[in-house]
Scaffold this motif. Structure first.
Motif, PDB file in Angstrom:
ATOM      1  N   PHE A   1      90.186  34.020  86.544  1.00 35.18           N
ATOM      2  CA  PHE A   1      89.595  34.841  85.476  1.00 35.18           C
ATOM      3  C   PHE A   1      88.366  34.113  84.925  1.00 35.18           C
ATOM      4  N   PRO A   2      87.268  34.066  85.668  1.00 33.02           N
ATOM      5  CA  PRO A   2      86.126  33.234  85.252  1.00 33.02           C
ATOM      6  C   PRO A   2      85.466  33.695  83.954  1.00 33.02           C
ATOM      7  N   ARG A   3      85.334  35.010  83.763  1.00 34.45           N
ATOM      8  CA  ARG A   3      84.658  35.477  82.543  1.00 34.45           C
ATOM      9  C   ARG A   3      85.527  35.220  81.315  1.00 34.45           C
ATOM     10  N   LEU A   4      86.813  35.498  81.414  1.00 31.02           N
ATOM     11  CA  LEU A   4      87.714  35.238  80.296  1.00 31.02           C
ATOM     12  C   LEU A   4      87.761  33.747  79.981  1.00 31.02           C
ATOM     13  N   THR A   5      87.767  32.921  81.019  1.00 29.24           N
ATOM     14  CA  THR A   5      87.798  31.473  80.806  1.00 29.24           C
ATOM     15  C   THR A   5      86.523  30.995  80.128  1.00 29.24           C
ATOM     16  N   GLY A   6      85.374  31.537  80.553  1.00 33.77           N
ATOM     17  CA  GLY A   6      84.110  31.143  79.930  1.00 33.77           C
ATOM     18  C   GLY A   6      84.070  31.490  78.453  1.00 33.77           C
ATOM     19  N   VAL A   7      84.525  32.699  78.107  1.00 35.32           N
ATOM     20  CA  VAL A   7      84.557  33.107  76.702  1.00 35.32           C
ATOM     21  C   VAL A   7      85.532  32.233  75.918  1.00 35.32           C
ATOM     22  N   PHE A   8      86.671  31.914  76.526  1.00 37.29           N
ATOM     23  CA  PHE A   8      87.655  31.072  75.860  1.00 37.29           C
ATOM     24  C   PHE A   8      87.088  29.681  75.567  1.00 37.29           C
ATOM     25  N   VAL A   9      86.359  29.114  76.517  1.00 35.49           N
ATOM     26  CA  VAL A   9      85.771  27.787  76.317  1.00 35.49           C
ATOM     27  C   VAL A   9      84.763  27.817  75.168  1.00 35.49           C
ATOM     28  N   VAL A  10      83.953  28.869  75.093  1.00 34.25           N
ATOM     29  CA  VAL A  10      82.980  28.980  74.004  1.00 34.25           C
ATOM     30  C   VAL A  10      83.700  29.082  72.658  1.00 34.25           C
ATOM     31  N   ALA A  11      84.766  29.888  72.598  1.00 36.75           N
ATOM     32  CA  ALA A  11      85.534  30.003  71.349  1.00 36.75           C
ATOM     33  C   ALA A  11      86.173  28.679  70.968  1.00 36.75           C
ATOM     34  N   LEU A  12      86.619  27.928  71.963  1.00 36.88           N
ATOM     35  CA  LEU A  12      87.231  26.630  71.682  1.00 36.88           C
ATOM     36  C   LEU A  12      86.191  25.647  71.149  1.00 36.88           C
ATOM     37  N   LEU A  13      84.974  25.710  71.690  1.00 39.06           N
ATOM     38  CA  LEU A  13      83.896  24.874  71.172  1.00 39.06           C
ATOM     39  C   LEU A  13      83.603  25.201  69.711  1.00 39.06           C
ATOM     40  N   ALA A  14      83.618  26.488  69.393  1.00 40.05           N
ATOM     41  CA  ALA A  14      83.396  26.886  67.998  1.00 40.05           C
ATOM     42  C   ALA A  14      84.526  26.384  67.110  1.00 40.05           C
ATOM     43  N   ALA A  15      85.768  26.421  67.620  1.00 37.59           N
ATOM     44  CA  ALA A  15      86.912  25.991  66.817  1.00 37.59           C
ATOM     45  C   ALA A  15      86.883  24.498  66.526  1.00 37.59           C
ATOM     46  N   LEU A  16      86.376  23.693  67.451  1.00 40.93           N
ATOM     47  CA  LEU A  16      86.322  22.257  67.194  1.00 40.93           C
ATOM     48  C   LEU A  16      85.034  21.837  66.493  1.00 40.93           C
ATOM     49  N   ALA A  17      84.294  22.860  65.994  1.00 37.11           N
ATOM     50  CA  ALA A  17      83.097  22.626  65.163  1.00 37.11           C
ATOM     51  C   ALA A  17      82.011  21.877  65.920  1.00 37.11           C
ATOM     52  N   ALA A  18      81.747  22.326  67.135  1.00 33.23           N
ATOM     53  CA  ALA A  18      80.651  21.751  67.917  1.00 33.23           C
ATOM     54  C   ALA A  18      79.345  22.428  67.517  1.00 33.23           C
ATOM     55  N   PRO A  19      78.214  21.718  67.586  1.00 30.40           N
ATOM     56  CA  PRO A  19      76.933  22.365  67.289  1.00 30.40           C
ATOM     57  C   PRO A  19      76.576  23.327  68.413  1.00 30.40           C
ATOM     58  N   PRO A  20      75.878  24.441  68.104  1.00 30.37           N
ATOM     59  CA  PRO A  20      75.306  24.817  66.806  1.00 30.37           C
ATOM     60  C   PRO A  20      76.149  25.839  66.051  1.00 30.37           C
ATOM     61  N   PHE A  21      77.452  25.835  66.239  1.00 34.41           N
ATOM     62  CA  PHE A  21      78.295  26.823  65.578  1.00 34.41           C
ATOM     63  C   PHE A  21      78.441  26.499  64.091  1.00 34.41           C
ATOM     64  N   PRO A  22      78.749  27.528  63.265  1.00 35.37           N
ATOM     65  CA  PRO A  22      78.802  27.302  61.814  1.00 35.37           C
ATOM     66  C   PRO A  22      79.762  26.201  61.380  1.00 35.37           C
ATOM     67  N   GLY A  23      80.855  26.013  62.115  1.00 38.24           N
ATOM     68  CA  GLY A  23      81.799  24.974  61.747  1.00 38.24           C
ATOM     69  C   GLY A  23      81.183  23.593  61.719  1.00 38.24           C
ATOM     70  N   PHE A  24      80.208  23.346  62.591  1.00 33.64           N
ATOM     71  CA  PHE A  24      79.524  22.055  62.626  1.00 33.64           C
ATOM     72  C   PHE A  24      78.833  21.784  61.295  1.00 33.64           C
ATOM     73  N   PHE A  25      78.125  22.775  60.786  1.00 34.41           N
ATOM     74  CA  PHE A  25      77.414  22.607  59.525  1.00 34.41           C
ATOM     75  C   PHE A  25      78.371  22.608  58.343  1.00 34.41           C
ATOM     76  N   ALA A  26      79.500  23.334  58.474  1.00 36.79           N
ATOM     77  CA  ALA A  26      80.516  23.288  57.423  1.00 36.79           C
ATOM     78  C   ALA A  26      81.113  21.890  57.311  1.00 36.79           C
ATOM     79  N   MET A  27      81.342  21.241  58.456  1.00 39.71           N
ATOM     80  CA  MET A  27      81.881  19.884  58.423  1.00 39.71           C
ATOM     81  C   MET A  27      80.894  18.927  57.759  1.00 39.71           C
ATOM     82  N   PHE A  28      79.610  19.096  58.037  1.00 42.14           N
ATOM     83  CA  PHE A  28      78.617  18.250  57.386  1.00 42.14           C
ATOM     84  C   PHE A  28      78.523  18.549  55.900  1.00 42.14           C
TER      85      PHE A  28
END
Length: 253
Positions: free
Chosen positions: A150-177
């Motif tokens: 399921f390559p497309r579902l996996t790609g979307v899941f990885v992006v959501a996981l990056l957002a959840a761990l507050a990686a830049p440039p997602f809003p969580g990154f700036f919230a942590m700062f």
């Protein structure tokens, strides 16, 4: 005082966090996702109506918030089920809202911090439903990696996981700062440790879902549609842009 007590229910600290998670797990997913976003935002609004305590009560709240954040971040390391991972990560993030509030962050910024660290967890829960329909459950690593199947579902899941761990440039990154900017050095070390544990837990989840033998595709299952994947990526791009704009606006002020 009433607003503060209600905020403790909506933005729970340990041990109320155990009751909150148990109640959240009992809800159907179509209620679980909006509740996961709305209740912490309401808690942040209530904190804006409350007066921050002083003295020993403030110290006790800070210690309890730090303990809760570290406890649930550490628990993430042993979790492979996406629904559980998402709500535990959110539970680990909410105490950071308390720490920021106790050290002077109020108003719209406090609500935005609460939303920035919560919405990615809600997105993971939605994607958990997609995983459940295709895999029979949202448990990763049980029979191999899902990327080739399921390559497309996996790609979307990885992006959501990056957002959840507050990686830049997602809003969580700036919230942590934003939180790091408010709290003193000792608590900043706690926030950074929590952030590190999120990254470690995400790496473990990636290892279970993206490595190993290929997951066999069950009959009748298909990958996420191109339009569905495109919609998720557009939402992620919009979140990244808004996060970047909000981050620059934060530092300008």
């Amino acid at each position: 005082m009433i607003a503060l007590l209600l905020a403790l229910i909506l933005l729970p600290l340990f041990p109320l966090s155990m009751l909150f998670n148990a109640g959240l797990q009992m809800l159907p997913v179509w209620l679980r996702v909006p509740a996961l976003v709305a209740l912490p935002a309401a808690g942040a609004l209530l904190l804006n109506q409350a007066t921050a305590p002083a003295g020993q009560f403030a110290t006790a709240l800070q210690l309890l918030a730090a303990f809760t954040a570290l406890l649930y971040a550490w628990r993430l390391l042993a979790v492979q089920e996406v629904f559980i991972w998402a709500r535990l990560q959110a539970t680990s993030a909410w105490p950071l809202v308390w720490l920021a509030w106790l050290h002077g962050l109020h108003g719209t910024k406090l609500v935005l911090v609460a939303l920035a660290v919560t919405i990615p967890a809600a997105a993971l829960m939605v994607l958990g439903c997609s995983l459940s329909r295709r895999l029979g459950g949202a448990y990763l690593g049980l029979r191999g990696r899902i990327g080739p199947t399921f390559p497309r579902l996996t790609g979307v899941f990885v992006v959501a996981l990056l957002a959840a761990l507050a990686a830049p440039p997602f809003p969580g990154f700036f919230a942590m700062f934003a939180v790091l900017k408010q709290v003193p050095a000792g608590l900043a070390a706690v926030v950074l440790a929590v952030w590190l544990l999120w990254s470690w837990a995400a790496a473990v989840l990636w290892q279970h879902g993206l490595f190993g033998d290929q997951w066999p595709r069950a009959a009748g299952t298909v990958d996420l549609s191109r339009s569905g994947a495109a919609l998720w990526l557009v939402l992620a791009a919009a979140a990244a842009v808004l996060g970047s704009i909000g981050g620059w606006s934060w530092w300008m002020h």
